[in-house]
Design an enzyme around this catalytic site. Structure first.
Site, PDB file in Angstrom:
ATOM      1  NE  ARG A   1     -53.793 -64.642   4.734  1.00 50.78           N
ATOM      2  CZ  ARG A   1     -54.367 -63.517   5.135  1.00 50.78           C
ATOM      3  NH1 ARG A   1     -54.418 -63.223   6.404  1.00 50.78           N
ATOM      4  NH2 ARG A   1     -54.911 -62.692   4.283  1.00 50.78           N
TER       5      ARG A   1
ATOM      6  CB  VAL B   1     -46.411 -62.812  10.054  1.00 54.81           C
ATOM      7  CG1 VAL B   1     -47.772 -63.496  10.107  1.00 54.81           C
ATOM      8  CG2 VAL B   1     -45.953 -62.395  11.455  1.00 54.81           C
TER       9      VAL B   1
ATOM     10  NE  ARG C   1     -60.680 -58.406   1.920  1.00 53.08           N
ATOM     11  CZ  ARG C   1     -59.483 -58.721   2.426  1.00 53.08           C
ATOM     12  NH1 ARG C   1     -58.390 -58.173   1.954  1.00 53.08           N
ATOM     13  NH2 ARG C   1     -59.379 -59.602   3.396  1.00 53.08           N
TER      14      ARG C   1
ATOM     15  NE  ARG D   1     -56.356 -66.966   3.034  1.00 51.18           N
ATOM     16  CZ  ARG D   1     -55.960 -68.063   2.413  1.00 51.18           C
ATOM     17  NH1 ARG D   1     -55.990 -68.129   1.108  1.00 51.18           N
ATOM     18  NH2 ARG D   1     -55.528 -69.103   3.096  1.00 51.18           N
TER      19      ARG D   1
ATOM     20  CG  ASN E   1     -58.769 -59.363  11.510  1.00 50.54           C
ATOM     21  OD1 ASN E   1     -59.398 -59.642  10.491  1.00 50.54           O
ATOM     22  ND2 ASN E   1     -57.566 -58.827  11.473  1.00 50.54           N
TER      23      ASN E   1
END
Length: 425
Positions: A121, A326, A396, A92, A23
């Site tokens: 999202r 979240v 991923r 995404r 990330n």
């Protein structure tokens, strides 16, 4: 379709090196579009999402070369400003090229990311921020289209902290005319890592890691080298792997200061740990006790560790309540854990876990990246054999997961559909 087969019940022991943060790598790679000059990014995890981002940069015209965990990128020339649906639908984070393309090339066409297995999202905060900076933004036939001769600095308030939204706006603002202030910005370490890379390239950014980020736009960015920070979620997953198997595991090349909430909760559950600057030594010989957890944006407890902790709490004494604030729809792993003998009830956005449960191996199916990790951890602790289907999700976000777990003593193999069991090296 690949499947992972685990024979559980063996305490994990040994050392494991933590790789670069997916990330953090994704926005850093996307940001290379912001300027010419060669960018050399090291500690890049070779996971599917990162490979996909490299393919996307290549489609846009950048020169991308991988050497192991090193990526060399030159985006001096861009031949396309369109991110096609075929790639965006698989990842995404492809939306992260929107801000850089618009800021440097004056236009961007990016496919809408669409739905997600862990809930919606939306990208509306990205678009509203870019519009405040003077972009003409529209949505046509499933694509976001944005144009601006040059973005203008603006005061932007995010209704909710959004990681990719903060990153997209920060990248766009780096080349805008004037000063941009992002309020209620996300505070994740990955945002700080992106800001550090951008500043090496000549960007002027202040406040990354706080809820107010100020960016003074510059005319151009140059190339630079950068080492991606270690992956705090990968590190957390291996800590829980050690804890759920009552093992002794040492994590090398990690950043404990990025993991305060998780480390506090593990200690509260009775997990023994010694923490150094870039190393964590875990000894999980003591019985575990149930705890309550609420996921929150950083520096709160990470939603990306929720599935792993649900799995861990199945082996803890007493009742644990895990509240997910979240993302909606992020308890799909619970039904699979129940198949293994877990006592879990879902009440709205809460999972109530009663333990300890004697987990038994069973065939289960992964629904998303972190759910896959939670099922792997449960399989490591279960009696007998667990077969996890749809493990492509793991690829991923985890580099060589089976190999790293085997290095800690786990009995785990990856099988190709229609083939006999075979280990991956």
């Amino acid at each position: 379709m690949d499947r992972t087969v685990i024979t559980g019940g063996t305490p994990l022991r040994g050392e494991v090196q933590i790789g670069g943060a997916k990330n953090a790598a994704l926005p850093i790679l996307a940001s290379t579009i912001l300027g010419g000059g060669e960018c050399v990014i090291t500690n890049v995890p070779r996971v599917v999402d990162v490979v996909t981002m490299g393919k996307l940069l290549g489609i846009l015209g950048a020169k991308v070369h991988y050497e192991g965990n090193r990526a060399v990128i030159n985006a001096a020339v861009i031949t396309s400003t369109q991110a096609p649906y075929d790639l965006v639908k698989t990842m995404r984070a492809s939306v992260l090229v929107l801000g850089p393309l618009l800021a440097r090339w004056g236009e961007a066409t990016v496919s809408m990311p669409g739905g997600c297995a862990i809930g919606s999202r939306p990208v509306n905060l990205h678009l509203a921020g870019l519009a405040k900076m003077g972009a003409d933004v529209s949505m046509e036939h499933g694509y976001i289209r944005a144009k601006a001769k040059r973005l203008i600095g603006a005061q932007i308030y995010c209704d909710t902290p959004t990681v990719t939204g903060t990153e997209n706006l920060m990248m766009a603002a780096s080349l805008a005319q004037g000063t941009t202030v992002i309020e209620n910005a996300a505070k994740e370490p990955e945002i700080v890592d992106l800001a550090n890379f951008l500043m090496k390239r000549g960007a002027r950014i202040d406040g990354a890691g706080s809820d107010v980020i100020t960016i003074e736009g510059v005319r151009e960015l140059h190339g630079s080298d950068h080492d991606v920070i270690p992956d705090r979620i990968e590190a957390g997953t291996y800590l829980v792997a050690g804890a759920i198997t009552r093992g002794t595991v040492t994590l090398n090349r990690c950043r404990p200061n990025h993991m305060d909430a998780l480390l506090m909760k593990l200690r509260e559950a009775g997990v023994g740990m010694q923490v150094d600057k870039e190393q964590i030594h875990l000894n999980a010989g003591s019985p575990l006790k149930g705890i309550d957890i609420r996921t929150l944006p950083y520096p709160g407890f990470p939603t990306d560790m929720q599935a792993q902790m649900v799995a861990l709490m199945t082996s803890a004494e007493g009742t644990s309540v895990i509240t997910e604030t979240v993302f909606e729809s992020r308890f799909m792993h619970v039904e699979e854990l129940r198949r293994m003998g877990a006592d879990i009830k879902v009440e709205g956005n809460r999972a109530v876990v009663t333990g300890p449960s004697r987990l038994a191996g069973a065939p289960v199916m992964a629904s998303d990246l972190r759910a896959s990790a939670g099922l792997v951890l449960a399989g490591l602790a279960a009696e007998g054999t667990t077969e996890i289907l749809r493990v492509y999700h793991l690829d991923r976000g985890y580099e060589r997961m089976e190999e790293k777990l085997r290095g800690l003593g786990a009995t785990i193999t990856r099988h190709k559909e229609g083939t006999a069991p075979a280990e991956i090296h």
